[in-house]
Write a protein that holds these residues in place. Structure first.
Motif, PDB file in Angstrom:
ATOM      1  N   SER A 170       0.432  -1.009   0.543  1.00  0.00           N
ATOM      2  CA  SER A 170      -0.235   0.060  -0.024  1.00  0.00           C
ATOM      3  C   SER A 170       0.595   1.383  -0.254  1.00  0.00           C
ATOM      4  O   SER A 170       0.288   2.229  -0.645  1.00  0.00           O
ATOM      5  N   SER A 171       2.475   0.601   0.132  1.00  0.00           N
ATOM      6  CA  SER A 171       3.082   2.725   0.821  1.00  0.00           C
ATOM      7  C   SER A 171       3.726   2.614  -0.607  1.00  0.00           C
ATOM      8  O   SER A 171       4.597   3.204  -0.376  1.00  0.00           O
ATOM      9  N   VAL A 172       3.850   1.466  -1.196  1.00  0.00           N
ATOM     10  CA  VAL A 172       4.827   1.517  -3.143  1.00  0.00           C
ATOM     11  C   VAL A 172       3.965   2.252  -4.389  1.00  0.00           C
ATOM     12  O   VAL A 172       3.053   2.102  -4.440  1.00  0.00           O
ATOM     13  N   ILE A 173       5.441   2.751  -4.240  1.00  0.00           N
ATOM     14  CA  ILE A 173       4.408   3.855  -5.182  1.00  0.00           C
ATOM     15  C   ILE A 173       3.994   2.654  -6.921  1.00  0.00           C
ATOM     16  O   ILE A 173       5.164   1.851  -7.207  1.00  0.00           O
ATOM     17  N   PRO A 174       3.317   3.283  -7.946  1.00  0.00           N
ATOM     18  CA  PRO A 174       3.130   2.278  -8.888  1.00  0.00           C
ATOM     19  C   PRO A 174       4.430   2.606 -10.197  1.00  0.00           C
ATOM     20  O   PRO A 174       5.034   1.541 -10.212  1.00  0.00           O
ATOM     21  N   LEU A 175       5.112   3.279  -9.953  1.00  0.00           N
ATOM     22  CA  LEU A 175       6.172   3.564 -10.875  1.00  0.00           C
ATOM     23  C   LEU A 175       7.434   2.227 -10.553  1.00  0.00           C
ATOM     24  O   LEU A 175       7.648   1.499 -12.021  1.00  0.00           O
ATOM     25  N   GLN A 176       7.437   1.862  -9.805  1.00  0.00           N
ATOM     26  CA  GLN A 176       8.595   1.036  -9.191  1.00  0.00           C
ATOM     27  C   GLN A 176       7.934  -0.470 -10.201  1.00  0.00           C
ATOM     28  O   GLN A 176       8.281  -1.402 -10.409  1.00  0.00           O
ATOM     29  N   HIS A 177       6.464  -0.804  -9.998  1.00  0.00           N
ATOM     30  CA  HIS A 177       6.104  -1.908  -9.867  1.00  0.00           C
ATOM     31  C   HIS A 177       5.723  -1.931 -12.422  1.00  0.00           C
ATOM     32  O   HIS A 177       4.818  -3.046 -12.239  1.00  0.00           O
ATOM     33  N   MET A 178       5.742  -0.821 -12.429  1.00  0.00           N
ATOM     34  CA  MET A 178       5.703  -0.535 -13.793  1.00  0.00           C
ATOM     35  C   MET A 178       5.542  -0.984 -14.930  1.00  0.00           C
ATOM     36  O   MET A 178       5.956  -2.022 -16.287  1.00  0.00           O
ATOM     37  N   VAL A 179       7.329  -1.623 -15.067  1.00  0.00           N
ATOM     38  CA  VAL A 179       7.806  -2.462 -15.440  1.00  0.00           C
ATOM     39  C   VAL A 179       7.711  -4.119 -15.519  1.00  0.00           C
ATOM     40  O   VAL A 179       7.152  -4.404 -17.035  1.00  0.00           O
ATOM     41  N   GLY A 180       7.762  -4.644 -14.867  1.00  0.00           N
ATOM     42  CA  GLY A 180       6.875  -5.702 -14.527  1.00  0.00           C
ATOM     43  C   GLY A 180       5.392  -5.630 -15.270  1.00  0.00           C
ATOM     44  O   GLY A 180       5.215  -6.831 -15.853  1.00  0.00           O
ATOM     45  N   ALA A 181       4.625  -5.303 -14.876  1.00  0.00           N
ATOM     46  CA  ALA A 181       3.364  -4.664 -15.389  1.00  0.00           C
ATOM     47  C   ALA A 181       2.817  -4.690 -16.745  1.00  0.00           C
ATOM     48  O   ALA A 181       2.494  -5.623 -16.671  1.00  0.00           O
TER      49      ALA A 181
END
Length: 247
Positions: A170-181
């Motif tokens: 919940s505290s993680v910004i979306p940018l960090q996981h957008m590559v795998g997404a």
């Protein structure tokens, strides 16, 4: 001391029990206090020895690339990264990497357009993911399990979604996981099998890692060898081919 030799040993550290806490039950036994630390130690088996040997070979290979491919430059790294990529992406079991399932959850939610964690009517934090999401993520996916359960893993993630609780991102910004997404989105867009969706997401993360290491080494005026050495550390490459962002 009661655990038979060769089995795992569980160590618990907690705080004194009080009436306002719920008692913890682990392996059928009630533990006084709240568990703050739970560590498991396993005896070294043949597979761990194989992985150690492969790790040593990767280390040796990195130095051979430095010696035979014009030193520790970006071209050597790129060739080395492509060579090791298959091992990092495919042979590394899913979700073997620490906390990879949680990071995959965040990337999967972003791939559906859920950039921030949602909350249901009960106030639980999580996201809406495929109805059969846990069927694939809840099991250990490796080459052996895939060969034994091809029919299962060759199914696609369902188009219908359900709310799944997972408050840890919940505290993680979306940018960090957008590559795998990106890989997950493309895989589901073309209704690929679950195993292909997972591999595509891992591939995106690995390509991202390799590209930035390549650019870093290429643009460094000094210390190219140092950057090359760091970029080819086995643990870094191993984790780069996963959804885990902790490293």
């Amino acid at each position: 001391s009661d655990i038979p030799k060769g089995k795992e040993i569980a160590c618990y550290a907690g705080i004194p029990y009080s009436d306002d806490m719920d008692s913890v039950v682990i392996d059928g036994k009630t533990v006084d206090g709240r568990v703050l630390l739970c560590s498991y130690y396993h005896a070294i088996d043949s597979m761990i020895l194989v992985k150690l040997c492969i790790t040593i070979l990767i280390l040796l290979a990195s130095y051979l690339f430095v010696l035979f491919f014009d030193g520790a430059d970006e071209k050597s790294f790129l060739l080395f990264s492509v060579t090791i990529g298959f091992w990092a992406i495919i042979l590394n079991p899913f979700c073997h990497v620490y906390d990879e399932s949680t990071h995959f959850f965040r990337s999967y939610a972003i791939s559906t357009g859920d950039f921030f964690d949602s909350a249901n009517e009960e106030g639980q934090i999580g996201a809406y993911v495929a109805d059969n999401y846990n069927d694939f993520v809840g099991s250990r996916l490796n080459i052996k399990n895939y060969m034994l359960n091809q029919e299962h893993y060759n199914q696609s993630f369902s188009e219908t979604n359900q709310f799944t609780e997972n408050p840890y991102m919940s505290s993680v910004i979306p940018l960090q996981h957008m590559v795998g997404a990106i890989g997950i989105f493309v895989g589901n867009l073309f209704h690929m099998s679950a195993v292909m969706v997972i591999l595509l997401g891992r591939l995106c993360d690995y390509v991202f890692y390799s590209a930035f290491c390549y650019l870093a080494i290429k643009n460094m005026k000094y210390y190219k060898t140092l950057f090359f050495a760091v970029a080819t550390l086995p643990l870094g490459l191993w984790l780069a081919g996963s959804f885990s962002l902790d490293p």
